[in-house]
Design a protein around this motif. Structure first.
Motif, PDB file in Angstrom:
ATOM      1  N   UNK A 247       2.873   6.134  -2.387  1.00  0.00           N
ATOM      2  CA  UNK A 247       3.303   6.800  -1.152  1.00  0.00           C
ATOM      3  C   UNK A 247       4.214   5.845  -0.380  1.00  0.00           C
ATOM      4  N   UNK A 248       4.970   6.413   0.519  1.00  0.00           N
ATOM      5  CA  UNK A 248       5.770   5.584   1.415  1.00  0.00           C
ATOM      6  C   UNK A 248       4.804   5.010   2.455  1.00  0.00           C
ATOM      7  N   UNK A 249       4.803   3.688   2.603  1.00  0.00           N
ATOM      8  CA  UNK A 249       3.865   3.055   3.551  1.00  0.00           C
ATOM      9  C   UNK A 249       4.063   3.631   4.956  1.00  0.00           C
ATOM     10  N   UNK A 250       3.020   4.252   5.530  1.00  0.00           N
ATOM     11  CA  UNK A 250       3.226   4.835   6.862  1.00  0.00           C
ATOM     12  C   UNK A 250       3.390   3.757   7.935  1.00  0.00           C
ATOM     13  N   UNK A 251       4.233   4.048   8.899  1.00  0.00           N
ATOM     14  CA  UNK A 251       4.451   3.107  10.000  1.00  0.00           C
ATOM     15  C   UNK A 251       3.647   3.600  11.198  1.00  0.00           C
ATOM     16  N   UNK A 252       2.557   2.917  11.482  1.00  0.00           N
ATOM     17  CA  UNK A 252       1.628   3.396  12.507  1.00  0.00           C
ATOM     18  C   UNK A 252       1.404   2.311  13.547  1.00  0.00           C
ATOM     19  N   UNK A 253       1.449   2.705  14.825  1.00  0.00           N
ATOM     20  CA  UNK A 253       1.314   1.716  15.904  1.00  0.00           C
ATOM     21  C   UNK A 253      -0.122   1.216  16.002  1.00  0.00           C
ATOM     22  N   UNK A 254      -1.082   2.117  15.910  1.00  0.00           N
ATOM     23  CA  UNK A 254      -2.495   1.726  16.019  1.00  0.00           C
ATOM     24  C   UNK A 254      -3.364   2.888  15.567  1.00  0.00           C
ATOM     25  N   UNK A 255      -4.609   2.566  15.222  1.00  0.00           N
ATOM     26  CA  UNK A 255      -5.542   3.602  14.763  1.00  0.00           C
ATOM     27  C   UNK A 255      -6.845   3.489  15.537  1.00  0.00           C
TER      28      UNK A 255
END
Ligand code: GLV
Ligand code: MN
Ligand code: MN
Length: 421
Positions: free
Chosen positions: A189-197
């Motif tokens: 998968x394309x590595x997701x760009x996430x600010x925080x979880x």
């Protein structure tokens, strides 16, 4: 935006805990079991029906929904900066057999409620907010767990797609069965760009109940390894084969299970469970020829998990040698222990303080999608008291007043994460 301003803006909470509670109740009836608990094994008809119901609620709350190749659901509430990395709030809605109504479900529905509040007020944060349903967190059907979150973050292994359930259906087939025509062939998968979880979840243990605290912050999550073992002996006639000539796979498995317990009780900080066995051919008048079992082993100490597994395998091989049977162990899932991010812990503590709650730092022995998301972004968790800490059981129960507090806390945390974190 400074936090005192935020606090003022949201003093008149419109968060609708009654709506959330009645949704939890509604989902609890989407079950394929016969008993009083919730049975929604991953990628089954009931799991999919519940997922579609939650998707409807996401849309009603103002989100645009998409699914990834693992059928994880992403409900997006747009931010004022559409190109900013999103804040993700999520959990799971699959269950163990005859489980409770709140495990995982509470976190997903609380995320939806937060978005519903924002959209009802006509408020947008700077960052987009994604509410996510991760598929197959529990790992009952394929005995691995955290499948959806691992898939989403690119941590699933290609061979995991070939894991089989009891009927011989592979994970790839189960996922594909949900789609129209696309079959899943890769875990890339394309590595997701996430600010925080952030994940809100019931505390599956008695601590919050004991200390009479409605919700608190999680410092870390124990690592977990899951193995399958297979003992191969010799089947035969239960009436004719003398005891001394038998190669009974189940007797060897019985010794294996006790040896695993012995290893676990040597260490305070380690737990090990054999929760599933299948005995073949499985007839009262046939000596068991093959036994397949599961091993789940957990600790906050990664080294201890690794060394205990090595010892368990060695001891079990010795048991089986003496009994003249074969044994093999296969790793089907591993998640290292993770610490919540320090910034997330202090943010959650500060929101708890605004609600006059003294943070009791908690460690999670249970696994959560947060432990996988922690590998790609800053992760934080909020635990909510559940009655006597009972979970994975139909008696799992969260008081509505605790849900109300927890919703307020989650709102405060997400609001800050999406605006000025
Ligand atoms: C999930 O609840 C797990 O900890 O296995
Ligand atoms: Mn859970
Ligand atoms: Mn669970």
């Amino acid at each position: 935006m400074c936090s005192s301003l935020i606090a003022k803006e949201v003093t008149e909470s419109l968060l609708n805990v009654q709506r959330m509670a009645s949704r939890i109740e509604k989902l609890s009836h989407i079950s394929s079991g016969q008993g009083p608990g919730v049975t929604r094994l991953a990628y089954t008809e009931s799991d999919e029906r519940a997922t579609q119901q939650v998707e409807e609620w996401m849309i009603a709350a103002g989100m645009v929904i998409t699914r990834d190749q693992f059928h994880n659901v992403i409900g997006r509430y747009e931010g004022t900066d559409v190109s900013a990395a999103p804040v993700v709030v999520g959990s799971h809605i699959d269950s163990v057999p005859e489980g409770g109504a709140y495990d995982g479900v509470l976190g997903v529905l609380a995320g939806i409620e937060v978005v519903q509040e924002l959209s009802t007020r006509g408020m947008r944060c700077i960052r987009p907010i994604h509410v996510m349903i991760f598929r197959d967190e529990e790992g009952v059907r394929f005995q691995a767990g955290l499948i959806g979150s691992k898939g989403f973050t690119g941590l699933l292994r290609e061979q995991d797609l070939q894991l089989q359930d009891e009927k011989g259906i592979t994970l790839a087939e189960a996922i594909t069965a949900l789609g129209e025509d696309e079959s899943i062939t890769t875990v890339i998968v394309k590595q997701p760009n996430i600010a925080s979880y952030v994940e809100l979840h019931i505390k599956q243990g008695p601590l919050l109940d004991e200390y009479k605290i409605p919700c608190s912050v999680v410092n870390g999550i124990a690592g977990a390894a899951r193995y399958r073992f297979k003992v191969v002996g010799n089947p035969g006639h239960a009436g004719t084969v003398p005891m001394a000539l038998r190669k009974d796979a189940l007797l060897a498995a019985a010794e294996i299970i006790l040896a695993i317990e012995q290893q676990a009780i040597l260490h305070d900080s380690l737990v090990a469970t054999v929760g599933h066995l299948s005995v073949l051919p499985g007839a009262s008048n046939v000596i068991p020829g093959v036994v397949e079992g599961s091993l789940d082993i957990r600790s906050l100490d990664e080294q201890l998990i690794k060394s205990s597994i090595a010892t368990i395998i060695q001891v079990c091989e010795q048991i089986c040698r003496l009994r003249g049977v074969d044994v093999s162990f296969t790793c089907v899932g591993y998640s290292p222990p993770v610490q919540a991010s320090k910034r997330m812990i202090s943010l959650i503590e500060s929101v708890l303080a605004q609600h006059k709650i003294t943070a009791l730092p908690l460690v999670s022995g249970a696994g959560h999608d947060a432990m996988v998301m922690g590998a790609i972004t800053e992760m934080g968790m909020i635990f909510v008291r559940c009655k006597e800490g009972i979970s994975h059981h139909p008696a799992e129960y969260v008081d509505i007043s605790d849900m109300e507090v927890a919703l307020d806390v989650l709102f405060g945390v997400i609001y800050q994460l999406a605006n000025d974190f």
